[in-house]
Design a protein around this motif. Structure first.
Motif, PDB file in Angstrom:
ATOM      1  N   TYR A  86       0.645  16.396   4.976  1.00  0.00           N
ATOM      2  CA  TYR A  86       0.395  16.066   3.457  1.00  0.00           C
ATOM      3  C   TYR A  86       0.315  15.249   2.902  1.00  0.00           C
ATOM      4  O   TYR A  86      -0.233  14.783   1.840  1.00  0.00           O
ATOM      5  N   CYS A  87      -0.339  14.532   3.640  1.00  0.00           N
ATOM      6  CA  CYS A  87      -1.417  13.033   3.520  1.00  0.00           C
ATOM      7  C   CYS A  87      -2.291  13.513   2.691  1.00  0.00           C
ATOM      8  O   CYS A  87      -3.275  13.763   2.230  1.00  0.00           O
ATOM      9  N   TYR A  88      -1.889  12.396   1.325  1.00  0.00           N
ATOM     10  CA  TYR A  88      -2.406  12.239   0.476  1.00  0.00           C
ATOM     11  C   TYR A  88      -4.198  11.243   1.216  1.00  0.00           C
ATOM     12  O   TYR A  88      -4.935  11.324   0.068  1.00  0.00           O
ATOM     13  N   ASN A  89      -3.917  10.992   1.649  1.00  0.00           N
ATOM     14  CA  ASN A  89      -5.605  10.550   2.241  1.00  0.00           C
ATOM     15  C   ASN A  89      -6.491  10.965   1.498  1.00  0.00           C
ATOM     16  O   ASN A  89      -6.514  12.542   2.047  1.00  0.00           O
ATOM     17  N   GLN A  90      -7.791  10.557   1.549  1.00  0.00           N
ATOM     18  CA  GLN A  90      -8.954  11.403   1.554  1.00  0.00           C
ATOM     19  C   GLN A  90      -9.082  11.760   2.848  1.00  0.00           C
ATOM     20  O   GLN A  90      -9.254  11.258   3.870  1.00  0.00           O
ATOM     21  N   LEU A  91      -9.797  13.014   3.340  1.00  0.00           N
ATOM     22  CA  LEU A  91     -10.500  13.789   4.324  1.00  0.00           C
ATOM     23  C   LEU A  91     -10.783  13.297   5.283  1.00  0.00           C
ATOM     24  O   LEU A  91     -10.910  13.180   6.845  1.00  0.00           O
ATOM     25  N   ASP A  92     -11.663  12.097   4.740  1.00  0.00           N
ATOM     26  CA  ASP A  92     -13.161  11.761   5.501  1.00  0.00           C
ATOM     27  C   ASP A  92     -12.425  10.093   5.976  1.00  0.00           C
ATOM     28  O   ASP A  92     -13.287   9.367   5.604  1.00  0.00           O
ATOM     29  N   PHE A  93     -11.046   9.620   5.743  1.00  0.00           N
ATOM     30  CA  PHE A  93     -10.169   9.188   5.964  1.00  0.00           C
ATOM     31  C   PHE A  93     -10.890   7.905   7.243  1.00  0.00           C
ATOM     32  O   PHE A  93     -11.205   6.863   7.584  1.00  0.00           O
ATOM     33  N   ALA A  94     -11.424   8.700   7.871  1.00  0.00           N
ATOM     34  CA  ALA A  94     -11.992   8.211   9.463  1.00  0.00           C
ATOM     35  C   ALA A  94     -13.730   7.075   9.118  1.00  0.00           C
ATOM     36  O   ALA A  94     -13.400   6.281   9.642  1.00  0.00           O
ATOM     37  N   ASN A  95     -14.070   7.912   8.503  1.00  0.00           N
ATOM     38  CA  ASN A  95     -14.767   6.837   7.781  1.00  0.00           C
ATOM     39  C   ASN A  95     -14.818   5.394   7.194  1.00  0.00           C
ATOM     40  O   ASN A  95     -15.495   4.338   6.926  1.00  0.00           O
ATOM     41  N   THR A  96     -13.368   4.811   6.310  1.00  0.00           N
ATOM     42  CA  THR A  96     -13.317   4.041   5.945  1.00  0.00           C
ATOM     43  C   THR A  96     -13.297   3.231   7.132  1.00  0.00           C
ATOM     44  O   THR A  96     -11.847   2.850   7.754  1.00  0.00           O
ATOM     45  N   LYS A  97     -13.864   1.844   6.628  1.00  0.00           N
ATOM     46  CA  LYS A  97     -12.874   0.534   7.577  1.00  0.00           C
ATOM     47  C   LYS A  97     -12.167   0.035   7.214  1.00  0.00           C
ATOM     48  O   LYS A  97     -12.593  -0.344   5.844  1.00  0.00           O
ATOM     49  N   ASP A  98     -11.451  -0.926   8.443  1.00  0.00           N
ATOM     50  CA  ASP A  98     -10.697  -2.427   7.584  1.00  0.00           C
ATOM     51  C   ASP A  98     -11.403  -3.968   7.695  1.00  0.00           C
ATOM     52  O   ASP A  98     -11.242  -4.121   8.614  1.00  0.00           O
ATOM     53  N   SER A  99     -12.111  -3.146   6.537  1.00  0.00           N
ATOM     54  CA  SER A  99     -12.433  -4.772   6.262  1.00  0.00           C
ATOM     55  C   SER A  99     -12.265  -5.751   5.713  1.00  0.00           C
ATOM     56  O   SER A  99     -13.592  -6.691   5.403  1.00  0.00           O
ATOM     57  N   MET A 100     -11.699  -6.052   4.787  1.00  0.00           N
ATOM     58  CA  MET A 100     -10.567  -6.739   3.797  1.00  0.00           C
ATOM     59  C   MET A 100      -9.704  -7.593   4.529  1.00  0.00           C
ATOM     60  O   MET A 100      -8.984  -7.779   5.096  1.00  0.00           O
ATOM     61  N   TRP A 128      -7.852 -10.394   0.666  1.00  0.00           N
ATOM     62  CA  TRP A 128      -6.398  -9.604  -0.484  1.00  0.00           C
ATOM     63  C   TRP A 128      -5.861 -10.608  -0.838  1.00  0.00           C
ATOM     64  O   TRP A 128      -5.245 -10.698  -2.540  1.00  0.00           O
ATOM     65  N   PHE A 129      -5.785 -11.980  -1.064  1.00  0.00           N
ATOM     66  CA  PHE A 129      -4.771 -12.916  -1.429  1.00  0.00           C
ATOM     67  C   PHE A 129      -5.679 -13.286  -2.785  1.00  0.00           C
ATOM     68  O   PHE A 129      -4.870 -13.033  -3.643  1.00  0.00           O
ATOM     69  N   ARG A 130      -7.184 -12.915  -2.485  1.00  0.00           N
ATOM     70  CA  ARG A 130      -8.183 -13.041  -3.971  1.00  0.00           C
ATOM     71  C   ARG A 130      -7.839 -12.123  -4.773  1.00  0.00           C
ATOM     72  O   ARG A 130      -7.362 -12.054  -6.320  1.00  0.00           O
ATOM     73  N   VAL A 131      -7.884 -11.026  -3.751  1.00  0.00           N
ATOM     74  CA  VAL A 131      -7.480  -9.910  -5.215  1.00  0.00           C
ATOM     75  C   VAL A 131      -5.821 -10.401  -5.879  1.00  0.00           C
ATOM     76  O   VAL A 131      -6.112  -9.305  -7.264  1.00  0.00           O
ATOM     77  N   LEU A 188       2.439  -1.855   7.835  1.00  0.00           N
ATOM     78  CA  LEU A 188       2.728  -2.738   9.048  1.00  0.00           C
ATOM     79  C   LEU A 188       1.685  -3.155   9.927  1.00  0.00           C
ATOM     80  O   LEU A 188       1.963  -3.728  10.938  1.00  0.00           O
ATOM     81  N   LEU A 189       0.427  -1.530   9.974  1.00  0.00           N
ATOM     82  CA  LEU A 189       0.005  -2.077  11.233  1.00  0.00           C
ATOM     83  C   LEU A 189      -1.644  -3.242  10.582  1.00  0.00           C
ATOM     84  O   LEU A 189      -1.598  -3.556  11.350  1.00  0.00           O
ATOM     85  N   ASN A 190      -1.161  -4.006   9.477  1.00  0.00           N
ATOM     86  CA  ASN A 190      -1.859  -4.875   9.006  1.00  0.00           C
ATOM     87  C   ASN A 190      -1.426  -6.693   9.531  1.00  0.00           C
ATOM     88  O   ASN A 190      -0.601  -6.665   8.995  1.00  0.00           O
ATOM     89  N   LYS A 191      -1.650  -6.748  10.776  1.00  0.00           N
ATOM     90  CA  LYS A 191      -1.778  -7.701  11.747  1.00  0.00           C
ATOM     91  C   LYS A 191      -0.968  -9.522  10.234  1.00  0.00           C
ATOM     92  O   LYS A 191      -0.759 -10.055  10.462  1.00  0.00           O
ATOM     93  N   ASP A 192      -1.400  -8.952   9.173  1.00  0.00           N
ATOM     94  CA  ASP A 192      -1.421  -9.767   8.135  1.00  0.00           C
ATOM     95  C   ASP A 192      -0.269  -9.587   6.938  1.00  0.00           C
ATOM     96  O   ASP A 192      -0.494 -10.449   6.086  1.00  0.00           O
ATOM     97  N   ILE A 193       0.510  -9.026   6.902  1.00  0.00           N
ATOM     98  CA  ILE A 193       0.938  -8.156   6.705  1.00  0.00           C
ATOM     99  C   ILE A 193       2.179  -9.367   5.671  1.00  0.00           C
ATOM    100  O   ILE A 193       2.435  -8.956   4.746  1.00  0.00           O
ATOM    101  N   LEU A 194       2.529 -10.405   6.872  1.00  0.00           N
ATOM    102  CA  LEU A 194       4.106 -11.464   6.327  1.00  0.00           C
ATOM    103  C   LEU A 194       3.013 -12.102   5.279  1.00  0.00           C
ATOM    104  O   LEU A 194       3.926 -12.502   4.508  1.00  0.00           O
TER     105      LEU A 194
END
Ligand code: FES
Length: 368
Positions: A25-39, A44-47, A67-73
């Motif tokens: 039931y995930c609400y993520n878009q169907l083509d999430f595989a196209n999204t890169k973790d580029s932030m 993130w700090f600036r935002v 939690l899979l973002n290594k900079d979460i803490l």
């Protein structure tokens, strides 16, 4: 001049779309595989700084699995320094539990843990992860031991609606401060899987009775019940109105007024190219559905347009291919029959849901 545009109060950072679960039931878009973790963490700090300066107060960390973002803490720490009220929206799966006290120390206020069932078998069926239940239990325990407020959220579909009574007791046993029994809305993977997920109206009624029964009997845990709009005759005021309250940032920096807005034929700005203020106040996409000028009939002259804002734009587009239409959930919409037909088709179907994973996402991208 933008004197009438209020600042975004609620911001959601989707820190990655990677996830150890494959919920149907995930609400993520169907083509999430196209999204890169580029932030980067600096992005993130600036935002966060810019949104806080505008008046944002609530901050959610989501994904995928944040939690899979290594900079979460460091990101949580920065948010706490900026005095955001923070909420980690997590599956609790696959995490090294030593992170829990560190999150608390970094200033995290609330954990919102997703659960699918009281029993491991149903959880594995919905998430396609056989260790999910074990990990969730351990994560919830660690949160309580470390004094974090625990909200439990349970997304409800045909696959678990018969278990609502047990889910309530289970959430209580985890020490949840709140429980959301969230009948899912049909976007993203949930819309793709609607034939396998939509419950009957009778099942919904029973689930609501379980919630009411608990509420009458006990007051040790607040239970919220989110109604699915496919059985409603008026649409919900989605996102409290487009571009009024809510701002989400994707893992690639794209800013959206709701989680699924990038399914619409609009161009959404990226926080790497513009400031949050420019995006919120001046971008075409964020201004597109502000006010009522965009509305067609029946919304334009509807006395309820100030209450529901014409309903959900993503749902209108998904079901009518015209994003300016009234949300077809509304029985005044000329497309309302599309919803009624979808319900009828789904309730007759015995199809199996497709799991939300990279492989299925790529297959859908190739199909399109
Ligand atoms: Fe996008 Fe409702 S989810 S406007």
């Amino acid at each position: 001049m933008h004197n009438d545009i209020k600042p975004p109060l609620w911001m959601l950072l989707e820190l990655t779309h990677k996830c150890p679960l494959e919920c149907t039931y995930c609400y993520n878009q169907l083509d999430f595989a196209n999204t890169k973790d580029s932030m980067t963490k600096e992005d993130w700090f600036r935002v966060m700084e810019e949104a806080r300066a505008m008046g944002a107060v609530q901050l959610g960390f989501s994904g995928g699995e944040p939690l899979l973002n290594k900079d979460i803490l460091e990101i949580v720490k920065k948010a706490a320094e900026l005095k955001f009220y923070t909420n980690l929206i997590t599956s609790g799966v696959g995490a090294d539990l030593s992170i829990v006290p560190k999150l608390k120390e970094a200033g995290l206020k609330t954990v919102q843990l997703g659960i699918q069932s009281h029993d491991a078998k149903t959880t594995a069926l919905i998430t396609n992860n056989k260790n999910a239940q074990r990990d969730k239990l351990a994560f919830a325990k660690a949160c309580k031991e470390n004094g974090l407020q625990l909200i439990v959220n349970s997304c409800i579909t045909r696959q678990n609606i018969h278990q609502v009574g047990e889910i309530i007791e289970f959430a209580n046993s985890l020490g949840a401060n709140y429980l959301e029994i969230a009948n899912i809305q049909y976007y993203g993977w949930a819309l793709k899987n609607i034939d396998a997920l939509l419950p009957t109206e009778e099942q919904l009624k029973k689930a609501k009775e379980e919630v009411d029964f608990y509420r009458e009997k006990r007051d040790d845990m607040k239970v919220f019940f989110v109604v699915p709009d496919y059985f409603a005759t008026r649409p919900k005021a989605c996102m409290n109105g487009w571009g009024t309250t809510f701002l989400t940032i994707n893992p690639d920096g794209v800013a959206l007024p709701c989680n699924t807005a990038n399914t619409l034929p609009l161009e959404f700005p990226n926080v790497k190219d513009f400031s949050v203020k420019e995006i919120w106040n001046d971008s075409e996409a964020f201004n597109f559905f502000r006010g009522d000028k965009w509305m067609k009939e029946p919304c334009r002259t509807c006395p309820e347009k100030e209450t529901d804002f014409g309903g959900c734009r993503c749902q209108a587009y998904a079901l009518t291919k015209d994003m300016n239409e009234a949300d077809p959930v509304c029985d005044k919409s000329s497309y309302h029959k599309v919803v009624l037909d979808k319900v009828q088709t789904a309730l007759k179907s015995t199809s199996e849901p497709v799991y939300r994973n990279k492989q299925n996402s790529l297959a859908l991208i190739n199909e399109a």
